[in-house]
Design a protein around this motif. Structure first.
Motif, PDB file in Angstrom:
ATOM      1  N   PRO A  31       0.797  -1.235   0.000  1.00 42.10           N
ATOM      2  CA  PRO A  31       0.000   0.000   0.000  1.00 42.10           C
ATOM      3  C   PRO A  31       0.822   1.274   0.000  1.00 42.10           C
ATOM      4  O   PRO A  31       0.283   2.347  -0.279  1.00 42.10           O
ATOM      5  N   ASP A  32       2.115   1.178   0.303  1.00 38.01           N
ATOM      6  CA  ASP A  32       2.969   2.367   0.270  1.00 38.01           C
ATOM      7  C   ASP A  32       3.749   2.459  -1.045  1.00 38.01           C
ATOM      8  O   ASP A  32       4.574   3.369  -1.214  1.00 38.01           O
ATOM      9  N   ALA A  33       3.507   1.530  -1.972  1.00 36.83           N
ATOM     10  CA  ALA A  33       4.267   1.505  -3.226  1.00 36.83           C
ATOM     11  C   ALA A  33       3.829   2.621  -4.158  1.00 36.83           C
ATOM     12  O   ALA A  33       2.682   3.074  -4.124  1.00 36.83           O
ATOM     13  N   ARG A  34       4.765   3.047  -4.973  1.00 36.53           N
ATOM     14  CA  ARG A  34       4.458   3.980  -6.053  1.00 36.53           C
ATOM     15  C   ARG A  34       4.788   3.304  -7.384  1.00 36.53           C
ATOM     16  O   ARG A  34       5.564   2.360  -7.433  1.00 36.53           O
ATOM     17  N   PHE A  35       4.172   3.790  -8.450  1.00 34.68           N
ATOM     18  CA  PHE A  35       4.232   3.111  -9.734  1.00 34.68           C
ATOM     19  C   PHE A  35       4.780   4.031 -10.825  1.00 34.68           C
ATOM     20  O   PHE A  35       4.358   5.182 -10.936  1.00 34.68           O
ATOM     21  N   VAL A  36       5.708   3.497 -11.600  1.00 29.82           N
ATOM     22  CA  VAL A  36       6.219   4.192 -12.775  1.00 29.82           C
ATOM     23  C   VAL A  36       5.704   3.450 -13.996  1.00 29.82           C
ATOM     24  O   VAL A  36       5.989   2.261 -14.180  1.00 29.82           O
ATOM     25  N   ARG A  58       1.071   8.843  -6.405  1.00 28.60           N
ATOM     26  CA  ARG A  58       1.650   7.494  -6.407  1.00 28.60           C
ATOM     27  C   ARG A  58       2.007   7.005  -7.802  1.00 28.60           C
ATOM     28  O   ARG A  58       2.493   5.885  -7.954  1.00 28.60           O
ATOM     29  N   VAL A  59       1.797   7.829  -8.821  1.00 26.77           N
ATOM     30  CA  VAL A  59       2.001   7.370 -10.204  1.00 26.77           C
ATOM     31  C   VAL A  59       2.832   8.376 -10.987  1.00 26.77           C
ATOM     32  O   VAL A  59       2.558   9.575 -10.965  1.00 26.77           O
ATOM     33  N   LEU A  60       3.830   7.876 -11.677  1.00 27.47           N
ATOM     34  CA  LEU A  60       4.605   8.671 -12.631  1.00 27.47           C
ATOM     35  C   LEU A  60       4.486   8.006 -13.997  1.00 27.47           C
ATOM     36  O   LEU A  60       4.749   6.811 -14.136  1.00 27.47           O
ATOM     37  N   THR A  61       4.086   8.782 -14.989  1.00 28.31           N
ATOM     38  CA  THR A  61       3.965   8.271 -16.354  1.00 28.31           C
ATOM     39  C   THR A  61       5.107   8.832 -17.192  1.00 28.31           C
ATOM     40  O   THR A  61       5.363  10.035 -17.177  1.00 28.31           O
ATOM     41  N   MET A  62       5.789   7.943 -17.913  1.00 28.03           N
ATOM     42  CA  MET A  62       6.911   8.341 -18.762  1.00 28.03           C
ATOM     43  C   MET A  62       6.703   7.778 -20.172  1.00 28.03           C
ATOM     44  O   MET A  62       6.352   6.609 -20.319  1.00 28.03           O
ATOM     45  N   PHE A 117      10.794  11.556  -8.475  1.00 28.10           N
ATOM     46  CA  PHE A 117       9.621  10.792  -8.070  1.00 28.10           C
ATOM     47  C   PHE A 117      10.014   9.728  -7.048  1.00 28.10           C
ATOM     48  O   PHE A 117       9.302   9.510  -6.063  1.00 28.10           O
ATOM     49  N   VAL A 118      11.146   9.069  -7.272  1.00 28.92           N
ATOM     50  CA  VAL A 118      11.626   8.087  -6.293  1.00 28.92           C
ATOM     51  C   VAL A 118      11.924   8.779  -4.969  1.00 28.92           C
ATOM     52  O   VAL A 118      11.605   8.268  -3.893  1.00 28.92           O
ATOM     53  N   GLY A 119      12.541   9.946  -5.038  1.00 31.48           N
ATOM     54  CA  GLY A 119      12.868  10.700  -3.830  1.00 31.48           C
ATOM     55  C   GLY A 119      13.964  11.700  -4.122  1.00 31.48           C
ATOM     56  O   GLY A 119      15.010  11.332  -4.677  1.00 31.48           O
ATOM     57  N   ARG A 120      13.745  12.930  -3.774  1.00 35.15           N
ATOM     58  CA  ARG A 120      14.746  13.956  -4.086  1.00 35.15           C
ATOM     59  C   ARG A 120      16.079  13.681  -3.400  1.00 35.15           C
ATOM     60  O   ARG A 120      17.126  14.151  -3.852  1.00 35.15           O
ATOM     61  N   GLU A 121      16.047  12.905  -2.306  1.00 30.06           N
ATOM     62  CA  GLU A 121      17.295  12.589  -1.628  1.00 30.06           C
ATOM     63  C   GLU A 121      18.189  11.678  -2.473  1.00 30.06           C
ATOM     64  O   GLU A 121      19.377  11.521  -2.180  1.00 30.06           O
TER      65      GLU A 121
END
Length: 336
Positions: A149-154, A252-256, A275-279
């Motif tokens: 549930p914490d996952a994000r999708f590319v 939670r979604v990035l479209t490329m 999107f993954v994380g600015r860090e």
């Protein structure tokens, strides 16, 4: 391409084709023991064994067979096909370590068992985040969303006409399209979770029967699958998959778009890493990753006009959803 780009990052673990390699059993079971999950990761599904034993290897398959190799086409663990060799040159040794830890685990949810595998590998290689990439995983978005549930999708997508041309040369997709065509003849929706390889409870048994008793490699080699069949399969996957993605929160979604990645690799990879994380932003990685991107011309315009029209018609629903415009016949090659 994306798996290789992720692998270059010092803080990201690239898990390539983990779920795809497990075939029709990938998401079955709510609670499993560590021993049961080990067997799943260690035992080829019937379709995978049939393909390997008959020499139908895929570009993504990285384990190299030789007369003296530990594993052969009949017994290579699914996790050794792409996932482990993609991570390390000592794939067999690391799998032994992971298998030992996994087999000691008691009964847990399947999601927790998979998360243990991913977290164990991330810790083993000193990574902060893991990213799993499997081709044709769009239909599994609801399942993955529930499990993680914490996952994000590319979602990285490509012009459906070129995608269909690539699928036609790929044995995994040839098998999937053939299976989908047969299901449709019997009035079965091949994208329904109850019929989809990976979530269907009956497909593993059917696959075992088919590949043990019916499948013949010589007949498969002679099987002609029309190009529009691949276009229709792709389009249906896009229709269903994007509906799943659109139901998720926007963050939670990035479209490329693949073509844009080829044209502007630094800009698109910067979008990806933020999107993954600015860090995780790293200019050294961005330079190295952008260098991996190679310009590539579209191949669908090389088809004759009739093939272009038939393929464009098959792909049209998915193309419209993704915003690909244009004519069904390349300029100068005829009229649509």
């Amino acid at each position: 391409m994306l798996s290789n780009i992720v692998r270059r990052h010092p803080d990201m673990l690239s898990l390539s084709e983990f779920f795809t390699s497990l075939g029709s059993r990938a998401f079955l079971g709510r609670r499993l023991t560590g021993e049961a999950v080990f067997r799943r990761l260690n035992t080829l599904p019937a379709e995978g064994r049939a393909m390997l034993e008959n020499g139908f290897q895929l570009d993504e398959f990285l384990y190299r067979f030789s007369p003296g190799s530990r594993y052969q086409p009949h017994n290579v663990p699914p996790i050794m096909g792409s996932t482990m060799p993609h991570i390390t040159d000592d794939a067999e040794g690391v799998w032994d370590e992971l298998a030992s830890a996994l087999r000691r685990r008691g009964s847990e949810t399947l999601a927790d068992q998979y998360r243990f595998v991913f977290d164990w590998l991330a810790h083993r290689f000193g990574k902060s985040v893991w990213i799993e990439r499997s081709g044709a995983s769009l239909p599994f978005v609801p399942t993955l969303g529930r499990m993680f549930p914490d996952a994000r999708f590319v979602h990285i997508h490509r012009d459906g006409r070129d995608t269909a041309l690539s699928m036609r040369r790929h044995h995994f997709f040839r098998w999937r399209v053939l299976a989908a065509e047969r299901m449709r003849r019997f009035g079965i929706n091949p994208f329904d979770p109850r019929s989809l390889p990976g979530t269907s409870p009956w497909v593993p048994l059917l696959s075992w029967i088919w590949f043990k008793l019916v499948f013949r490699a010589d007949r498969y080699r002679r099987e002609v699958i029309e190009l529009p069949s691949f276009g229709r399969f792709w389009s249906r996957m896009i229709e269903q998959g994007t509906a799943h993605l659109n139901a998720l929160p926007e963050e939670r979604v990035l479209t490329m778009r693949y073509e844009r990645v080829l044209a502007f690799p630094r800009e698109e990879l910067t979008r990806f890493i933020r999107f993954v994380g600015r860090e995780f932003e790293d200019p050294v990685w961005t330079d190295a990753a952008a260098a991996l991107v190679r310009p590539q011309e579209a191949r669908w315009p090389t088809l004759d006009p009739a093939e272009q029209r038939a393929l464009a018609d098959a792909c049209e629903p998915g193309q419209s959803i993704l915003g690909y415009g244009g004519h069904s016949v390349a300029p100068g090659e005829g009229t649509a």
